[in-house]
Design an enzyme around this catalytic site. Structure first.
Site, PDB file in Angstrom:
ATOM      1  N   LYS A 237       0.837  -1.216   0.000  1.00 54.65           N
ATOM      2  CA  LYS A 237       0.000   0.000   0.000  1.00 54.65           C
ATOM      3  C   LYS A 237       0.868   1.260   0.000  1.00 54.65           C
ATOM      4  O   LYS A 237       0.625   2.177  -0.787  1.00 54.65           O
ATOM      5  CB  LYS A 237      -0.953  -0.007   1.214  1.00 54.65           C
ATOM      6  CG  LYS A 237      -1.923  -1.180   1.196  1.00 54.65           C
ATOM      7  CD  LYS A 237      -2.890  -1.169   2.357  1.00 54.65           C
ATOM      8  CE  LYS A 237      -2.244  -1.364   3.698  1.00 54.65           C
ATOM      9  NZ  LYS A 237      -1.566  -2.676   3.859  1.00 54.65           N
ATOM     10  N   THR A 238       1.890   1.286   0.873  1.00 55.62           N
ATOM     11  CA  THR A 238       2.779   2.451   0.907  1.00 55.62           C
ATOM     12  C   THR A 238       3.517   2.580  -0.424  1.00 55.62           C
ATOM     13  O   THR A 238       3.653   3.680  -0.963  1.00 55.62           O
ATOM     14  CB  THR A 238       3.796   2.312   2.061  1.00 55.62           C
ATOM     15  OG1 THR A 238       3.066   2.046   3.258  1.00 55.62           O
ATOM     16  CG2 THR A 238       4.624   3.566   2.238  1.00 55.62           C
TER      17      THR A 238
ATOM     18  N   ASP B 170      -1.355   6.788   6.283  1.00 55.87           N
ATOM     19  CA  ASP B 170      -1.358   5.352   6.562  1.00 55.87           C
ATOM     20  C   ASP B 170      -2.277   5.117   7.769  1.00 55.87           C
ATOM     21  O   ASP B 170      -2.458   6.024   8.586  1.00 55.87           O
ATOM     22  CB  ASP B 170       0.080   4.929   6.898  1.00 55.87           C
ATOM     23  CG  ASP B 170       0.285   3.431   6.721  1.00 55.87           C
ATOM     24  OD1 ASP B 170      -0.638   2.745   6.245  1.00 55.87           O
ATOM     25  OD2 ASP B 170       1.386   2.952   7.057  1.00 55.87           O
TER      26      ASP B 170
ATOM     27  N   THR C 153      -5.710  -1.243   6.953  1.00 58.97           N
ATOM     28  CA  THR C 153      -5.779  -2.697   7.050  1.00 58.97           C
ATOM     29  C   THR C 153      -7.205  -3.108   7.417  1.00 58.97           C
ATOM     30  O   THR C 153      -7.525  -4.274   7.442  1.00 58.97           O
ATOM     31  CB  THR C 153      -4.820  -3.204   8.149  1.00 58.97           C
ATOM     32  OG1 THR C 153      -5.022  -2.413   9.314  1.00 58.97           O
ATOM     33  CG2 THR C 153      -3.376  -3.095   7.722  1.00 58.97           C
TER      34      THR C 153
ATOM     35  N   ARG D 148       6.495  -8.153   1.767  1.00 63.44           N
ATOM     36  CA  ARG D 148       7.411  -7.716   2.828  1.00 63.44           C
ATOM     37  C   ARG D 148       8.052  -8.932   3.495  1.00 63.44           C
ATOM     38  O   ARG D 148       9.245  -8.927   3.805  1.00 63.44           O
ATOM     39  CB  ARG D 148       6.694  -6.862   3.875  1.00 63.44           C
ATOM     40  CG  ARG D 148       7.619  -6.545   5.061  1.00 63.44           C
ATOM     41  CD  ARG D 148       7.012  -5.629   6.100  1.00 63.44           C
ATOM     42  NE  ARG D 148       6.803  -4.308   5.575  1.00 63.44           N
ATOM     43  CZ  ARG D 148       5.670  -3.626   5.689  1.00 63.44           C
ATOM     44  NH1 ARG D 148       4.650  -4.163   6.341  1.00 63.44           N
ATOM     45  NH2 ARG D 148       5.563  -2.441   5.176  1.00 63.44           N
TER      46      ARG D 148
HETATM   47  P1  ADP Z   1       2.198  -1.851   3.162  1.00 66.05           P
HETATM   48  O1  ADP Z   1       2.205  -0.361   3.081  1.00 66.05           O
HETATM   49  O2  ADP Z   1       0.981  -2.464   2.524  1.00 66.05           O
HETATM   50  O3  ADP Z   1       2.409  -2.374   4.549  1.00 66.05           O
HETATM   51  P2  ADP Z   1       4.717  -1.669   1.679  1.00 66.05           P
HETATM   52  O4  ADP Z   1       4.326  -0.857   0.509  1.00 66.05           O
HETATM   53  O5  ADP Z   1       5.473  -1.000   2.764  1.00 66.05           O
HETATM   54  O6  ADP Z   1       3.414  -2.413   2.279  1.00 66.05           O
HETATM   55  O7  ADP Z   1       5.541  -2.930   1.107  1.00 66.05           O
HETATM   56  C1  ADP Z   1       6.463  -3.628   1.892  1.00 66.05           C
HETATM   57  C2  ADP Z   1       7.667  -4.053   1.058  1.00 66.05           C
HETATM   58  O8  ADP Z   1       7.249  -5.043   0.138  1.00 66.05           O
HETATM   59  C3  ADP Z   1       8.266  -2.919   0.242  1.00 66.05           C
HETATM   60  O9  ADP Z   1       9.604  -2.740   0.595  1.00 66.05           O
HETATM   61  C4  ADP Z   1       8.317  -3.377  -1.177  1.00 66.05           C
HETATM   62  O10 ADP Z   1       9.666  -3.556  -1.541  1.00 66.05           O
HETATM   63  C5  ADP Z   1       7.727  -4.753  -1.172  1.00 66.05           C
HETATM   64  N1  ADP Z   1       6.592  -4.823  -2.102  1.00 66.05           N
HETATM   65  C6  ADP Z   1       5.297  -4.721  -1.773  1.00 66.05           C
HETATM   66  N2  ADP Z   1       4.514  -4.893  -2.850  1.00 66.05           N
HETATM   67  C7  ADP Z   1       5.348  -5.108  -3.883  1.00 66.05           C
HETATM   68  C8  ADP Z   1       5.128  -5.381  -5.264  1.00 66.05           C
HETATM   69  N3  ADP Z   1       3.899  -5.496  -5.761  1.00 66.05           N
HETATM   70  N4  ADP Z   1       6.199  -5.535  -6.065  1.00 66.05           N
HETATM   71  C9  ADP Z   1       7.444  -5.471  -5.550  1.00 66.05           C
HETATM   72  N5  ADP Z   1       7.714  -5.250  -4.247  1.00 66.05           N
HETATM   73  C10 ADP Z   1       6.684  -5.067  -3.419  1.00 66.05           C
END
Ligand code: ADP
Length: 347
Positions: free
Chosen positions: A70-71, A115, A164, A223
Site C-alpha cells: 500500500k505504501t 497510513d 488494514t 514484505r
Molecule cells: P504496506 O504499506 O501495505 O504495509 P509496503 O508498501 O510498505 O506495504 O511494502 C512492503 C515491502 O514489500 C516494500 O519494501 C516493497 O519492496 C515490497 N513490495 C510490496 N509490494 C510489492 C510489489 N507489488 N512488487 C514489488 N515489491 C513489493
C-alpha cells in the site's frame, strides 16, 4: 526463541533497519509493481486520465493486510503524477489543528498519504471531509461563544489513504474516496518475481528453486518474502557459498522457525489455543486474544487473514472455528462432524 526469530514472518513488525531496506526495495513505477493486476489496471486509468485532464486525480483508498504494497503504491502514485508526497499516519494526527496545518501547507497537486487512516481522531476526520470534498478547511479561532470559524482555501491535492481495516472506516470518510483498491495476498509465482527483483537489487545470487522455497513460506506477502530472502542470504553467506538455492533456503527457514506453510509463532499459538484449549471453537476473538496474550487487533489483522486464507480458521457469527486442516497441521485428529440432532421421525 528470540524476538527476531519469532517475528520473521510478522508483516506488521518492522524494525527501523527494515524500514530502510523496505524503502530501497520499493518499486518506483506502476509497471515495476508486481501482481495485483486489477488494482494496477484501475489505478493506471485513474492516473492516466488525471494526467490528460491536467487535474489531480480523485482521492484513493488502498485497503488490505500489512506488507502487501500500500505504501509502495502511494509513492508510485506521486511518482507517476510527478508530484511530491507528504507522508503521515492516522495515529500521528492527534488534533484537528495538526491536520489543518498539514493541509494548508500542501502545494498544488501534492499527494498526501495517510497510513492507517482508520485510526484518525474523530475531530480530524471531520475536518478531512470538507478538505477532501471542497479543498477547504474551517479553522476555528478563539474559544467559547466568541469562537469564529475562518474558512481557508486549500491547494487541490490527492489524498491516498491506506487501511488494514476498511470495515472500520466511517461511511462519510469512505464515500469521499473516488477510488478504492482492494489489495489481496500474492500467489507464489508473483512472490517469486518480487524475490527475483529484490535479489537483483540486493546483489544476492538466488536460483529459481530457492525463490520457490522462500515464496511458498512468505504468507502471500512481499514484505515477508523480502525479509526471508535476507535471512536466507545471511545463512547462505555463513554456511554455504552465498548462493540461495533450495537447500540453503530450506535449512535457513528451519533455523528461523518458519514452517512449511509459513506459519510463525503467533499463528501457531492462535491455532493451538483454538484447538487445544477451546476444542476447536467456536470461540470469540477477544477470548482467543487473551489466551495468546496479544491485542485483539493483532490477532484479527495479523494472524487471522492468513489463517483464513490458508483454510485453517473460519470466522463465523458464533466465533472462530478451527477447520480439520488446522487439527491436521498440529498433528491432531479432528473431532467427528457433529451429527444433526434426532429427527422427529426417529421417535
Ligand atoms: P504496506 O504499506 O501495505 O504495509 P509496503 O508498501 O510498505 O506495504 O511494502 C512492503 C515491502 O514489500 C516494500 O519494501 C516493497 O519492496 C515490497 N513490495 C510490496 N509490494 C510489492 C510489489 N507489488 N512488487 C514489488 N515489491 C513489493
Amino acid at each position: 526463541m528470540t524476538e527476531e526469530q519469532s517475528e520473521a514472518v510478522r508483516a506488521d513488525a518492522i524494525s527501523p533497519d527494515e524500514a530502510t531496506v523496505d524503502a530501497s526495495l520499493r518499486p518506483e513505477r506502476l509497471a515495476e509493481f508486481v501482481g495485483q493486476p486489477k488494482v494496477r489496471e484501475q489505478l493506471h486509468l485513474v492516473l492516466e486520465s488525471a494526467l490528460r485532464r491536467g487535474r489531480p486525480p480523485d482521492h484513493v483508498l488502498l485497503s488490505g493486510p500489512p506488507g502487501l504494497g500500500k505504501t509502495s503504491l502511494a509513492m508510485i502514485i506521486a511518482h507517476e503524477l510527478g508530484t511530491p508526497i507528504r507522508v503521515t499516519s492516522g495515529p500521528a494526527i492527534e488534533r484537528a489543528g495538526d491536520l489543518a496545518a498539514l493541509l494548508t501547507s500542501l502545494t498544488d497537486g501534492e499527494v498526501l498519504f495517510i497510513d492507517e487512516i482508520h485510526r484518525i481522531a474523530r475531530p480530524a476526520e471531520e475536518l478531512l471531509y470538507m478538505a477532501m470534498e471542497d479543498f477547504r478547511v474551517d479553522v476555528v479561532v478563539g474559544k467559547g461563544p466568541g469562537a469564529t470559524a475562518i474558512p481557508l482555501d486549500l491547494a487541490p491535492f490527492t489524498l491516498v489513504g491506506a487501511t488494514t481495516r476498511a470495515g472500520l472506516l466511517t461511511g462519510p470518510l469512505r464515500d469521499r474516496f473516488g477510488f478504492t483498491g482492494h489489495m489481496d495476498f500474492y500467489d507464489t509465482a508473483e512472490l517469486e518475481q518480487v524475490l527475483e527483483r529484490s535479489a537483483r537489487l540486493l546483489d544476492v545470487a538466488l536460483d529459481p528453486d530457492g525463490a520457490a522455497e522462500i515464496a511458498g513460506r512468505s504468507r502471500g506477502t512481499p514484505r515477508i518474502a523480502n525479509r526471508l530472502l535476507r535471512r536466507v542470504r545471511d545463512y547462505a553467506q555463513v554456511r554455504a557459498d552465498g548462493t540461495v538455492d533450495r537447500n540453503t533456503a530450506h535449512a535457513a527457514l528451519a533455523v528461523y522457525d518458519v514452517d512449511e506453510l509459513g506459519l510463525d509463532r503467533l499463528d501457531r499459538a492462535v491455532l493451538d489455543a483454538l484447538v487445544r484449549r477451546f476444542g476447536g471453537g467456536p470461540v470469540g476473538v477477544s477470548t482467543l486474544a487473551v489466551a495468546v496474550g496479544e491485542e485483539i487487533e493483532t490477532v484479527e489483522e495479523v494472524a487471522e487473514p492468513f489463517l483464513v486464507r490458508a483454510g485453517l480458521l473460519a470466522r463465523t457469527p458464533r466465533g472462530r472455528i478451527a477447520t480439520p486442516a488446522a487439527w491436521h497441521h498440529l498433528e491432531l485428529t479432528p473431532p467427528p462432524p457433529v451429527s444433526p440432532g434426532p429427527s422427529l421421525f426417529d421417535a
